[in-house]
Write an enzyme that holds these catalytic residues in place. Structure first.
Site, PDB file in Angstrom:
ATOM      1  N   GLU A   1      -3.297   7.069   7.560  1.00  0.00           N
ATOM      2  CA  GLU A   1      -3.922   8.007   6.629  1.00  0.00           C
ATOM      3  C   GLU A   1      -5.193   8.574   7.235  1.00  0.00           C
ATOM      4  OE1 GLU A   1      -4.235   5.444   3.230  1.00  0.00           O
ATOM      5  OE2 GLU A   1      -6.234   4.750   3.770  1.00  0.00           O
TER       6      GLU A   1
ATOM      7  N   ARG B   1      -5.820  -8.851  -8.897  1.00  0.00           N
ATOM      8  CA  ARG B   1      -6.490 -10.137  -9.109  1.00  0.00           C
ATOM      9  C   ARG B   1      -7.945  -9.868  -9.463  1.00  0.00           C
ATOM     10  NH1 ARG B   1      -9.414  -9.756  -4.498  1.00  0.00           N
ATOM     11  NH2 ARG B   1      -8.369  -8.927  -2.654  1.00  0.00           N
TER      12      ARG B   1
ATOM     13  N   HIS C   1     -14.604  -3.626   7.875  1.00  0.00           N
ATOM     14  CA  HIS C   1     -13.870  -3.259   6.664  1.00  0.00           C
ATOM     15  C   HIS C   1     -13.916  -4.358   5.605  1.00  0.00           C
ATOM     16  CE1 HIS C   1     -12.516   0.093   9.032  1.00  0.00           C
ATOM     17  NE2 HIS C   1     -11.950  -0.710   9.903  1.00  0.00           N
TER      18      HIS C   1
ATOM     19  N   LYS D   1       0.813  -1.221   0.000  1.00  0.00           N
ATOM     20  CA  LYS D   1       0.000   0.000   0.000  1.00  0.00           C
ATOM     21  C   LYS D   1       0.849   1.275   0.000  1.00  0.00           C
ATOM     22  CE  LYS D   1      -4.034  -2.163   2.168  1.00  0.00           C
ATOM     23  NZ  LYS D   1      -3.478  -3.523   2.272  1.00  0.00           N
TER      24      LYS D   1
END
Length: 462
Positions: A200, A297, A235, A116
């Protein structure tokens, strides 16, 4: 085109790949663990190879045994599905060394976009907006607090590797940040073998919208529009739909262009999904969405894209991996109608969605049609074990517009008959039937916001 492929996966996605391969006249090889000997994907494939014990570390994650299975059966290519080895660069490299094609992107894309931190930096270089945050490794809990204070609470602590909601914590204070960093780091280490965590900004009113992209080996990249995946618990996605409610032509174009730019930044090949978070405090806006990550993917929710575009994405994957050009150009792609997917799990919503095990004593899905699709890897009498993901099926409905697609979803959920295990079917029906969902008032906090209505207190077992 390949004559024989091996599917390095199990369950619903293995069955899904086998169906398309059969339509294309391609022979299939299934791999299985000892507890999956009678599984549906084993029965559907032309050949099947036992690769180890029940634990995935002894079977579906064993690179050596999967490659040996390819050699023993003469499989020319491997489709990794999703999960397990689907985003494993070492697996991709090892296959290439053995002259076996990987039905997915190259190693560079997997390593760049699988991390990430690296993917955010690449997106920034490509001119794509990224969510405000610290694009480097957080070294300690105290460092996390320092960074969080600079960004401003609330913030998201997020594992740099992996996905599926693991290694993620939303924190609102220094104390929560200290504890959350340790938890996120530990979970990331145990899930992905990588304890790096980034920080973040957390958008309190947001929607999770992703773009399906496809690229071939000749440098062409297209997007197949968006999916809204805002309905989540822990999530992890629960309901997905295409197109995104309230999406404007300008915003679709802006997000599509950004996704294509991100794919081109790593020389991407194959199917991929670029995930964005949209700030909806003032509604959807083409200048208020941010790159989050890219999944290298096929996604679990790919059927909704297939339903609204009329394309078979596994067919596209096989074509591209064989060196063929993309089947269609951007101008030839369009959206027709609306599709919604519900993930049916063996889990207990009243106990924080804990996985449930047991035997499917009764499993009677609604009848399939042009409007109703069932993707599954289990049958009546099968065991939902502790060893693998407890997904029973994906229920997808399509119609000319969202209102009618949603109506069909509600009817199909009502018609679904499952006994022997605890499931989330009633919970899904509660979400689909909720007034706010019907109006398209979607946010990533939807389930938490309406939790009391969606997950009532447990009562006596009937």
């Amino acid at each position: 085109m390949f004559e024989k492929i091996l599917i390095a996966n199990r369950g619903e996605i293995a069955c899904r790949v086998i169906k398309t391969a059969q339509k294309m006249g391609i022979s299939t090889v299934a791999v299985y663990s000892d507890v999956d000997a009678t599984a549906l994907h084993v029965r559907m494939a032309d050949e099947a190879v036992l690769i180890g014990g029940a634990a995935s570390s002894e079977s579906y994650l064993r690179l050596d045994r999967i490659i040996q299975a390819c050699k023993d059966t003469g499989a020319q290519a491997v489709h990794p599905g999703y999960g397990f080895l689907s985003e494993n660069a070492e697996f991709c490299e090892t296959l290439a060394a053995q002259g076996i094609a990987f039905i997915g992107p190259a190693v560079k894309a997997i390593t760049s976009m699988g991390d990430k931190i690296t993917s955010k930096l690449l997106a920034q270089e490509a001119g794509v907006n990224t969510i405000p945050g610290y694009t480097d490794v957080i070294s300690s809990p105290e460092h996390a607090v320092e960074v969080a204070n600079k960004i401003g609470y609330p913030v998201m602590l997020k594992a740099s590797a992996g996905g599926g909601g693991k290694g993620m914590r939303v924190v609102f204070s220094d104390d929560e940040c200290l504890d959350g960093f340790e938890r996120a780091s530990n979970e990331a280490r145990s899930s992905f073998g990588d304890d790096r965590v980034l920080v973040e900004k957390y958008l309190e009113r947001s929607r999770h919208i992703e773009i399906q992209i496809f690229a071939d080996q000749h440098g062409d990249v297209v997007h197949l529009f968006e999916r809204d995946c805002s309905i989540q618990r822990r999530h992890q996605k629960v309901l997905e739909e295409a197109p995104a409610p309230g999406m404007t032509t300008a915003m679709r174009r802006a997000m599509g262009d950004a996704a294509v730019a991100a794919a081109k930044a790593v020389g991407y090949v194959g199917a991929g999904t670029v995930e964005f978070i949209a700030n909806v405090s003032r509604g959807l806006s083409e200048d208020a969405f941010y790159f989050m990550e890219m999944n290298t993917r096929l996604q679990v929710e790919h059927p909704v894209t297939e339903m609204v575009t009329g394309q078979d994405l596994v067919d596209w994957q096989l074509q591209v991996a064989a060196g063929n050009p993309l089947p269609l150009s951007q101008d030839e792609l369009s959206i027709t109608g609306h599709a919604i997917e519900a993930r049916i799990y063996s889990e207990n919503p009243q106990k924080k969605f804990l996985p449930a095990t047991g035997t499917l004593r009764r499993l009677r899905p609604p009848a399939e049609s042009d409007n109703v699709r069932i993707d599954t890897g289990v049958r009546e009498g099968d065991e939902i074990s502790m060893f693998y993901d407890p997904m029973i099926a994906k229920l997808i409905t399509w119609d000319c517009d969202r209102e009618n697609a949603l109506r069909r979803l509600c009817i199909a959920l009502e018609d679904y008959e499952i006994a022997g295990v605890i499931t989330n079917v009633n919970f899904l029906a509660a979400v689909a039937g909720h007034e706010a969902f019907a109006k398209g008032n979607l946010e990533t906090s939807f389930i938490e916001k309406y939790k009391k209505e969606l997950v009532p207190a447990p009562g006596p077992v009937p």
